[in-house]
Design a protein around this motif. Structure first.
Motif, PDB file in Angstrom:
ATOM      1  N   VAL A 137      -8.451  20.124  13.577  1.00 52.98           N
ATOM      2  CA  VAL A 137      -9.035  18.894  13.039  1.00 52.98           C
ATOM      3  C   VAL A 137      -8.167  18.302  11.937  1.00 52.98           C
ATOM      4  N   LEU A 138      -7.719  19.156  11.025  1.00 49.09           N
ATOM      5  CA  LEU A 138      -7.043  18.642   9.830  1.00 49.09           C
ATOM      6  C   LEU A 138      -5.614  18.193  10.110  1.00 49.09           C
ATOM      7  N   VAL A 147      -2.529  11.172  11.153  1.00 49.96           N
ATOM      8  CA  VAL A 147      -3.007   9.780  11.150  1.00 49.96           C
ATOM      9  C   VAL A 147      -2.926   9.191   9.753  1.00 49.96           C
ATOM     10  N   VAL A 148      -3.291  10.013   8.751  1.00 51.58           N
ATOM     11  CA  VAL A 148      -3.243   9.510   7.370  1.00 51.58           C
ATOM     12  C   VAL A 148      -1.812   9.192   6.958  1.00 51.58           C
ATOM     13  N   LEU A 168      -6.726   3.021   4.999  1.00 54.44           N
ATOM     14  CA  LEU A 168      -7.289   4.193   5.674  1.00 54.44           C
ATOM     15  C   LEU A 168      -8.722   3.935   6.107  1.00 54.44           C
ATOM     16  N   LEU A 169      -9.477   3.213   5.296  1.00 56.21           N
ATOM     17  CA  LEU A 169     -10.850   2.869   5.680  1.00 56.21           C
ATOM     18  C   LEU A 169     -10.859   2.052   6.964  1.00 56.21           C
ATOM     19  N   TYR A 170      -9.905   1.150   7.099  1.00 57.01           N
ATOM     20  CA  TYR A 170      -9.834   0.358   8.338  1.00 57.01           C
ATOM     21  C   TYR A 170      -9.445   1.234   9.520  1.00 57.01           C
ATOM     22  N   HIS A 171      -8.412   2.087   9.351  1.00 55.42           N
ATOM     23  CA  HIS A 171      -7.900   2.864  10.486  1.00 55.42           C
ATOM     24  C   HIS A 171      -8.872   3.953  10.931  1.00 55.42           C
ATOM     25  N   LEU A 172      -9.648   4.516  10.000  1.00 53.61           N
ATOM     26  CA  LEU A 172     -10.512   5.637  10.332  1.00 53.61           C
ATOM     27  C   LEU A 172     -11.962   5.247  10.578  1.00 53.61           C
TER      28      LEU A 172
END
Length: 416
Positions: A58-59, A65-66, A112-116
């Motif tokens: 998971v991480l 991605v981050v 990151l809020l947009y991508h995730l």
């Protein structure tokens, strides 16, 4: 316009320009599928059993991605620019910060809020709309598909044309709904991306203030350069011609002794006016931009001011390096106006000018032992000085109690 053409325009109007939003949301789905593939890759390669393996599965993709957030942001910017013609500005005024600082910065967190979160939700809605398009096209063209059905089936089901008409109507309605939803999704995505992938309102205002400050600094530098040009033109042109005229008139007065009295008086008057014009022009040139300031620097120019002042003026300067020409000009005119106020209003017996350099700040202090009571609101020239100092982002303060002394302090920014 014929009725058929008008009817055709009304019927097809909802579909005009629908291709751009559809291509836009389809591209968004492809980008999010790439992100989903990265997140699912460990689960495709092995089956994690232990808790450590699950955390790793998971991480690690999440970290990828981050860290790949800037690349995703660039891809999204390109999608908006090429598919919709919307240019979302970068949230950074200069170069993008390194990854560690990028993650801690407000723009990085917004991206990151947009991508995730926003991106996956909008991609899910887009996938639903694309499926709606496919279903609507299939339903609206059901009669075409029916021709592919064997003839025996159509003979055995004589009511198929009725339900096919219902399906066609439903498909046409779905086409209109899909077209509207595509445009609505594109607008919603544009608003979300403008807020999360672009600069915030505060960042836009800060960038605007920075641009205005640079523009103002450029105007101040241009105005100072223009003053220097006018000073050179007057000094090398009109002033030299006046000096030549005064010299010729002086020679005429000295050599032509047999002139009538009236002619001699006219020459004397012209000679006197020429010398007065030279003095006035010299004063004007010094007021525009003294040549000694450009040639020898601020210390020498202020020493010349002090020598011409009617009251004793002491100049103390500690300048390891010369400031910029604009800052030098502002400091010179501040001291010049301050000494003029001392002579006109302070009733002082002496004055002192101090210049010191503290890193990126030039400190100018003008003090006198006069009667004090200087007030910038009473038209003593201090208001104009404050505006001149503010034009280069400097500060001016006046301490002038009634009875004196008066201390004028100016801080001017300059390169370290």
């Amino acid at each position: 316009m014929p009725i058929t053409a008008r009817l055709r325009g009304v019927v097809l109007r909802p579909f005009q320009g629908a291709g751009r939003p559809v291509a836009f949301i389809a591209t968004g789905v492809l980008i999010q599928l790439g992100v989903l593939l990265i997140m699912a890759l460990p689960w495709m390669l092995f089956v994690p059993v232990s808790m450590a393996a699950i955390l790793l599965a998971v991480l690690v993709p999440l970290a990828a991605v981050v860290l790949g957030g800037p690349l995703l942001t660039a891809a999204q910017h390109g999608r908006f620019r090429t598919r919709l013609g919307v240019d979302i500005p970068s949230p950074y005024s200069g170069r993008r910060p390194p990854p560690r600082k990028w993650l801690r910065s407000p723009p990085g967190r917004r991206q990151l809020l947009y991508h995730l979160l926003d991106g996956p939700l909008l991609a899910l809605a887009s996938a639903f709309v694309l499926l709606m398009w496919a279903a609507a096209v299939a339903a609206a063209s059901v009669y075409v598909w029916l021709w592919l059905v064997p003839l025996d089936w159509r003979v055995d089901h004589p009511g198929y044309t009725t339900w096919a008409a219902y399906v066609t109507a439903a498909g046409i309605a779905l086409l209109y709904a899909a077209s509207w939803l595509s445009g609505a999704l594109a607008r919603l995505d544009t608003r979300a991306a403008t807020v999360l992938l672009g600069p915030s309102r505060e960042e836009q205002l800060a960038r605007r203030v920075e641009a205005l400050a640079e523009s103002r600094a450029g105007l101040v530098d241009a105005a100072d350069a223009e003053r220097r040009r006018i000073e050179r033109d007057l000094h090398d042109g009109a002033q030299q011609r006046l000096v030549s005229l005064a010299v010729n008139l002086g020679l005429a007065k000295a050599t032509l002794g047999d002139l009538p009295e009236d002619a001699r008086r006219v020459i004397d008057e012209a000679h006197r006016e020429a010398k007065e014009a030279i003095e006035e022009l010299s004063s004007l040139v010094r007021g525009l931009h003294p040549a000694v300031l450009e040639d020898r620097g601020l210390d020498a120019a202020l020493s010349g001011l002090a020598a011409r002042a009617p009251v004793p003026v002491r100049v103390k300067a500690d300048l390891p390096s010369r400031p910029s020409p604009t800052i030098e000009a502002v400091a010179y005119f501040v001291v010049s106006e301050a000494l003029t106020n001392v002579v006109k209003h302070a009733e002082a017996s002496r004055a002192e000018v101090t210049l010191e350099r503290f890193g990126p700040t030039l400190l100018v202090v003008v003090s006198d032992d006069g009667v004090g009571g200087a007030d910038p609101t009473r038209g003593t020239g201090l208001a104009g000085l404050a505006k001149r100092v503010a034009s280069v982002d400097g500060t001016l303060s006046v301490d002038s109690p009634v009875g004196g002394p008066t201390v004028l302090t100016v801080e001017l920014p300059c390169a370290p």
